[in-house]
Motif scaffolding. Structure first.
Motif, PDB file in Angstrom:
ATOM      1  N   LEU A 271      33.148  20.036 -16.458  1.00 15.23           N
ATOM      2  CA  LEU A 271      32.904  19.678 -17.853  1.00 15.23           C
ATOM      3  C   LEU A 271      31.616  20.293 -18.385  1.00 15.23           C
ATOM      4  N   GLY A 272      30.722  20.684 -17.507  1.00 17.51           N
ATOM      5  CA  GLY A 272      29.495  21.337 -17.932  1.00 17.51           C
ATOM      6  C   GLY A 272      29.636  22.834 -18.133  1.00 17.51           C
ATOM      7  N   GLU A 273      30.870  23.365 -17.992  1.00 15.98           N
ATOM      8  CA  GLU A 273      31.107  24.802 -18.108  1.00 15.98           C
ATOM      9  C   GLU A 273      32.223  25.130 -19.093  1.00 15.98           C
ATOM     10  N   LEU A 274      32.479  24.236 -20.042  1.00 11.70           N
ATOM     11  CA  LEU A 274      33.592  24.449 -20.968  1.00 11.70           C
ATOM     12  C   LEU A 274      33.300  25.527 -21.998  1.00 11.70           C
ATOM     13  N   LEU A 275      32.046  25.915 -22.151  1.00 15.76           N
ATOM     14  CA  LEU A 275      31.675  26.983 -23.080  1.00 15.76           C
ATOM     15  C   LEU A 275      31.073  28.120 -22.276  1.00 15.76           C
ATOM     16  N   ASP A 276      31.623  29.317 -22.427  1.00 15.63           N
ATOM     17  CA  ASP A 276      31.119  30.465 -21.678  1.00 15.63           C
ATOM     18  C   ASP A 276      29.643  30.682 -21.958  1.00 15.63           C
ATOM     19  N   GLY A 277      28.895  30.938 -20.890  1.00 17.32           N
ATOM     20  CA  GLY A 277      27.469  31.171 -21.022  1.00 17.32           C
ATOM     21  C   GLY A 277      26.623  29.926 -20.886  1.00 17.32           C
ATOM     22  N   VAL A 278      27.262  28.745 -20.796  1.00 17.41           N
ATOM     23  CA  VAL A 278      26.528  27.485 -20.640  1.00 17.41           C
ATOM     24  C   VAL A 278      26.900  26.886 -19.285  1.00 17.41           C
ATOM     25  N   TYR A 279      25.890  26.478 -18.546  1.00 21.32           N
ATOM     26  CA  TYR A 279      26.109  25.893 -17.216  1.00 21.32           C
ATOM     27  C   TYR A 279      25.238  24.648 -17.117  1.00 21.32           C
ATOM     28  N   ALA A 280      25.840  23.494 -17.279  1.00 19.53           N
ATOM     29  CA  ALA A 280      25.091  22.233 -17.275  1.00 19.53           C
ATOM     30  C   ALA A 280      25.571  21.357 -16.118  1.00 19.53           C
ATOM     31  N   THR A 281      24.623  20.711 -15.454  1.00 23.20           N
ATOM     32  CA  THR A 281      24.971  19.845 -14.331  1.00 23.20           C
ATOM     33  C   THR A 281      24.418  18.433 -14.474  1.00 23.20           C
ATOM     34  N   ARG A 282      23.333  18.265 -15.224  1.00 31.42           N
ATOM     35  CA  ARG A 282      22.736  16.936 -15.322  1.00 31.42           C
ATOM     36  C   ARG A 282      23.447  16.108 -16.390  1.00 31.42           C
ATOM     37  N   HIS A 283      23.375  14.787 -16.245  1.00 28.97           N
ATOM     38  CA  HIS A 283      23.985  13.864 -17.195  1.00 28.97           C
ATOM     39  C   HIS A 283      22.898  13.104 -17.953  1.00 28.97           C
ATOM     40  N   THR A 405      23.143  31.078 -33.149  1.00 33.23           N
ATOM     41  CA  THR A 405      23.921  30.656 -31.991  1.00 33.23           C
ATOM     42  C   THR A 405      24.002  29.134 -31.965  1.00 33.23           C
ATOM     43  N   PRO A 406      24.999  28.573 -31.264  1.00 34.27           N
ATOM     44  CA  PRO A 406      25.060  27.115 -31.145  1.00 34.27           C
ATOM     45  C   PRO A 406      23.781  26.516 -30.572  1.00 34.27           C
ATOM     46  N   TRP A 444      20.168  21.809 -21.377  1.00 28.57           N
ATOM     47  CA  TRP A 444      21.393  21.149 -21.807  1.00 28.57           C
ATOM     48  C   TRP A 444      21.978  20.250 -20.732  1.00 28.57           C
ATOM     49  N   SER A 445      22.505  19.123 -21.166  1.00 25.34           N
ATOM     50  CA  SER A 445      23.217  18.199 -20.288  1.00 25.34           C
ATOM     51  C   SER A 445      24.711  18.465 -20.388  1.00 25.34           C
ATOM     52  N   VAL A 446      25.473  17.860 -19.489  1.00 29.85           N
ATOM     53  CA  VAL A 446      26.936  17.974 -19.547  1.00 29.85           C
ATOM     54  C   VAL A 446      27.445  17.464 -20.886  1.00 29.85           C
ATOM     55  N   GLU A 447      26.806  16.428 -21.417  1.00 28.42           N
ATOM     56  CA  GLU A 447      27.238  15.839 -22.688  1.00 28.42           C
ATOM     57  C   GLU A 447      26.901  16.724 -23.893  1.00 28.42           C
ATOM     58  N   ASP A 448      25.976  17.671 -23.719  1.00 27.53           N
ATOM     59  CA  ASP A 448      25.658  18.606 -24.801  1.00 27.53           C
ATOM     60  C   ASP A 448      26.710  19.698 -24.944  1.00 27.53           C
ATOM     61  N   ALA A 453      30.074  23.621 -27.977  1.00 25.76           N
ATOM     62  CA  ALA A 453      31.396  24.209 -28.205  1.00 25.76           C
ATOM     63  C   ALA A 453      31.865  23.966 -29.639  1.00 25.76           C
ATOM     64  N   GLU A 454      31.570  22.779 -30.169  1.00 34.71           N
ATOM     65  CA  GLU A 454      31.924  22.478 -31.559  1.00 34.71           C
ATOM     66  C   GLU A 454      31.168  23.407 -32.508  1.00 34.71           C
ATOM     67  N   LEU A 455      29.884  23.593 -32.266  1.00 30.82           N
ATOM     68  CA  LEU A 455      29.089  24.496 -33.093  1.00 30.82           C
ATOM     69  C   LEU A 455      29.562  25.937 -32.956  1.00 30.82           C
ATOM     70  N   ASP A 456      29.988  26.323 -31.774  1.00 33.53           N
ATOM     71  CA  ASP A 456      30.509  27.671 -31.568  1.00 33.53           C
ATOM     72  C   ASP A 456      31.715  27.924 -32.468  1.00 33.53           C
ATOM     73  N   GLN A 457      32.571  26.907 -32.601  1.00 31.78           N
ATOM     74  CA  GLN A 457      33.729  27.016 -33.482  1.00 31.78           C
ATOM     75  C   GLN A 457      33.307  27.007 -34.949  1.00 31.78           C
ATOM     76  N   LEU A 458      32.366  26.133 -35.306  1.00 30.93           N
ATOM     77  CA  LEU A 458      31.955  26.000 -36.701  1.00 30.93           C
ATOM     78  C   LEU A 458      31.173  27.214 -37.194  1.00 30.93           C
ATOM     79  N   LEU A 459      30.318  27.781 -36.343  1.00 32.95           N
ATOM     80  CA  LEU A 459      29.491  28.911 -36.750  1.00 32.95           C
ATOM     81  C   LEU A 459      30.272  30.214 -36.789  1.00 32.95           C
ATOM     82  N   GLY A 460      31.254  30.356 -35.911  1.00 30.72           N
ATOM     83  CA  GLY A 460      31.980  31.611 -35.812  1.00 30.72           C
ATOM     84  C   GLY A 460      31.267  32.585 -34.898  1.00 30.72           C
ATOM     85  N   PRO A 461      31.960  33.652 -34.503  1.00 28.08           N
ATOM     86  CA  PRO A 461      31.377  34.597 -33.541  1.00 28.08           C
ATOM     87  C   PRO A 461      30.293  35.454 -34.163  1.00 28.08           C
ATOM     88  N   LEU A 462      29.357  35.864 -33.319  1.00 32.54           N
ATOM     89  CA  LEU A 462      28.376  36.863 -33.714  1.00 32.54           C
ATOM     90  C   LEU A 462      29.040  38.235 -33.735  1.00 32.54           C
TER      91      LEU A 462
END
Length: 701
Positions: A271-283, A405-406, A444-448, A453-462
């Motif tokens: 769940l901490g890797e649902l967005l490419d480029g983000v790797y979160a492990t802490r809660h 960026t998000p 970033w935490s897993v909850e972030d 990912a929501e911001l990635d969708q809302l902002l659109g690609p670079l």
């Protein structure tokens, strides 16, 4: 070649049976070696094509060598326990079941792939529904050597039964009592009927698998991935299969299962890797996680994506043919609203900058005197060209409409004043303070991750980098091409894919609504397998999470399976844990544990003594489960023991989800229940991680 065998007593029925099965296993491995030789010859032919000296030959080489590499990789993965089952039918037909299908020189089957429809009877035949089976045999091997046989006689009254030797004491019970390692093992030889029906559920729609602790939900989900890839390879391999687990600890534990089943193409993410480029492990702590995961934060995130970021210019002043034209902050905000209202995929400001420049020119044009604007056809085109060519106009657009960026947007909300202005009535004052503080350092935490990912969708690609992508086949060296599958992370993790053909979600009961939204975007055109247990839910509002799941799955047909047997815990351990589940949910139907060990859970007041007792009682893994708040202190206290005993691990109750240990030490059950909004349900999960021995360390209070 046939394996050297230990001395077998011909008078021993078990030894004689092992010898007969060994002969068949040797033959299967001989044919496997012949198949490998063909694959290597195919690979060599691919390299020979490169000698043609033209581009077409290189393309053929790359294609052939890649296919041969994939073929060899699958064959190499099947070395251990290639043949694991045998069926003797009433009509005297004999069928062997294996990790892959192998045929003899006449193309007759020596083994049937476990995923093939013909192999289903191995898992689904019972004494009540025999499917023509008289004896079912499980074959246990070490490498290529047969070491043990376990038989189930399903039709003892059949005339053939009198001719068959029945040995062993049950493959399932032997598997349940073996010690655990640091990685999960497949259950391909011991899948039970209810599990197999879930594995072979249709590939279309949404398959929902529920079951309590130890019912094999995770193993079923992983075997289902292998089953789908085998039966509909073109669809699922090209479209992609994504497996989502609760934590990186979990994915590391299960990541060897699919390769052991001959599959290497499914992507495995936490769940901490649902967005490419983000790797979160802490809660985050529970209250903060609830604020980030609930839908109340969604409008705040949407406003953050739409609004002008802090520090942008609040006025533009230009001259044209002696006229000074300017727009103040209010006018600029109006232009921004017009531009963002035109987006077909939501606001997506990153893709709207060109439209923003055009709208800005339109607003500036309207500030000119009417006599100039009346000559619209000629003057307007000249106006646009002249202002666009000015350096100061281009610089203003870049500063007024920055590409973001998000991470930049979320980090911008670390200012309580900014977040408070966007929060409105959707967040409380305390939530604003806590959220802003959590985003201050960008750790970033897993909850972030779902918020990003929501911001990635809302902002659109670079803007896309126009450099040519690296060609993995560019190097003509034999080693480079043939080993590309092994060393390229994208081949295993499928990074960068925007959607998938099938998504498997494990521990689904814990997902927040925002996490479901992130998964829903990845699965817009997917079929689903969702695995979970409502009793183990740690989300404070399970109904909110369930509704978010239903929205992500859409209106697809549902296939429901319930697993009712607990294979992990001994009856003594599970009855101890089940008391807490019944207190939390009195009407819940719990699974039934199938074995007894004679070792009830033990209670301690000293952590060190409990850990030492656990290490002494089992040869396998020992997990010490503590709270999120107490993890660092406990890990430090046990540092010498974990260094001396690699099989000992300390983890939080959140990271323990989906894992199992030969012995578990649960520290301060009251604190575990109090820290989580799910209360006793979280404690229930922690208490059901042990397969053999459970030790509970209660605080002196």
């Amino acid at each position: 070649m046939p394996q050297p065998q230990p001395h077998l007593d011909p008078a021993d029925p078990a030894a004689a049976e092992i010898g007969r099965e060994q002969a068949h296993v040797d033959r299967v491995y001989e044919r496997l070696e012949a198949t490998r030789a063909r694959a290597r010859a195919y690979e060599a032919e691919g390299h020979r094509r490169a000698q043609f000296g033209h581009e077409g030959g290189l393309v053929e080489r790359d294609s052939i060598v890649y296919q041969a590499a994939v073929w060899l990789q699958r064959l190499e993965a099947e070395e251990e326990g290639l043949v694991f089952g045998r069926l003797d039918f009433a009509d005297r037909e004999v069928q062997y079941i294996g990790r892959l299908g192998v045929r003899d020189e006449e193309y007759e089957p020596l083994t049937v792939d476990w995923r093939a429809p013909a192999a289903a009877v191995f898992y689904q035949a019972t004494p009540v529904d025999r499917r023509g089976v008289v004896r079912r045999r499980t074959i246990k091997s070490a490498g290529r050597r047969v070491t043990r046989l376990d038989d189930d006689l399903l039709a003892p009254e059949d005339p053939l039964a009198a001719e068959l030797t029945v040995i062993g004491d049950g493959a399932l019970m032997a598997a349940l009592t073996r010690k655990r390692g640091t990685v999960m093992h497949d259950i391909v030889a011991t899948i039970q009927r209810e599990q197999d029906l879930a594995v072979r559920s249709p590939g279309d729609g949404a398959t929902l698998i529920t079951g309590g602790p130890g019912t094999g939900k995770t193993a079923v989900a992983l075997h289902r991935a292998a089953y789908l890839l085998f039966n509909e390879r073109r669809r699922f391999e090209s479209g992609g299969v994504l497996i989502v687990g609760p934590s990186r600890v979990f994915t590391a534990y299960v990541e060897q299962v699919l390769p052991s089943l001959g599959e290497h193409t499914a992507a495995l993410r936490s769940l901490g890797e649902l967005l490419d480029g983000v790797y979160a492990t802490r809660h985050d702590r529970a209250s903060l996680a609830a604020a980030k995961g609930g839908l109340d934060i969604l409008p705040v995130i949407e406003r953050a994506a739409r609004c002008a970021p802090p520090g942008v210019p609040e006025q533009i002043r230009m001259s044209y043919q002696g006229h000074i034209i300017q727009l103040d902050r209010r006018a600029l905000d109006r232009v921004r609203s017009i531009v963002l209202g035109r987006g077909q995929q939501g606001p997506q400001p990153n893709v709207q900058r060109a439209h923003a420049a055009t709208a800005l020119l339109e607003a500036l044009w309207e500030r000119l005197p009417r006599d100039l604007r009346d000559r619209r056809r000629t003057e307007r085109a000249h106006f646009d060209r002249e202002l666009r060519d000015r350096t100061e106009f281009e610089a203003f657009v870049e500063r007024w409409w920055p590409l973001r960026t998000p991470a930049e947007v979320l980090r911008g909300l670390a200012d309580p004043a900014v977040l408070g202005s966007l929060a409105g009535s959707d967040l409380t004052r305390d939530q604003v303070t806590d959220l802003a503080a959590s985003w201050a350092d960008g750790d970033w935490s897993v909850e972030d991750v779902p918020l990003l990912a929501e911001l990635d969708q809302l902002l659109g690609p670079l803007p896309v980098d126009e450099r040519e992508p690296e060609d993995p086949f560019a190097d003509s060296a034999v080693l480079e091409v043939s080993s590309w599958v092994d060393r390229n992370p994208a081949a295993k993790r499928d990074a960068g894919r925007e959607t998938y053909a099938h998504i498997i979600v494990d521990e689904a009961q814990d997902l927040s609504p925002m996490q479901w939204r992130a998964l829903g975007r990845l699965g817009r055109r997917a079929s689903w397998t969702v695995v979970g247990d409502p009793v183990q839910s740690s989300w404070p509002d399970p109904e909110e999470s369930r509704q978010a799941m239903e929205l992500a799955l859409g209106d697809q047909r549902r296939h429901r399976h319930e697993l009712r047997t607990n294979y992990r815990n001994s009856a003594e351990i599970y009855e101890y844990a089940a008391r807490f589940a019944r207190r939390a949910m009195p009407d819940v139907q719990l699974p039934e544990a199938v074995r007894k060990t004679g070792f009830p859970p033990e209670e301690f007041t000293d952590l060190g003594r409990a850990v030492d007792a656990a290490l002494e009682s089992v040869e396998g893994t020992v997990g010490v489960i503590t709270t999120l708040a107490g993890f660092d202190e406990v890990a430090a206290a046990l540092a010498e023991r974990t260094e001396a005993h690699p099989r000992l691990v300390v983890l939080t109750d959140l990271d323990a989800k989906g894992l199992e240990y030969d012995a578990a030490v649960v520290l301060d059950p009251d604190a575990i229940a109090e820290e989580s909004p799910a209360g006793l349900r979280t404690l229930y999960v922690a208490l059901t991680r042990a397969t053999q021995r459970l030790y509970v360390v209660a605080a002196e209070r």
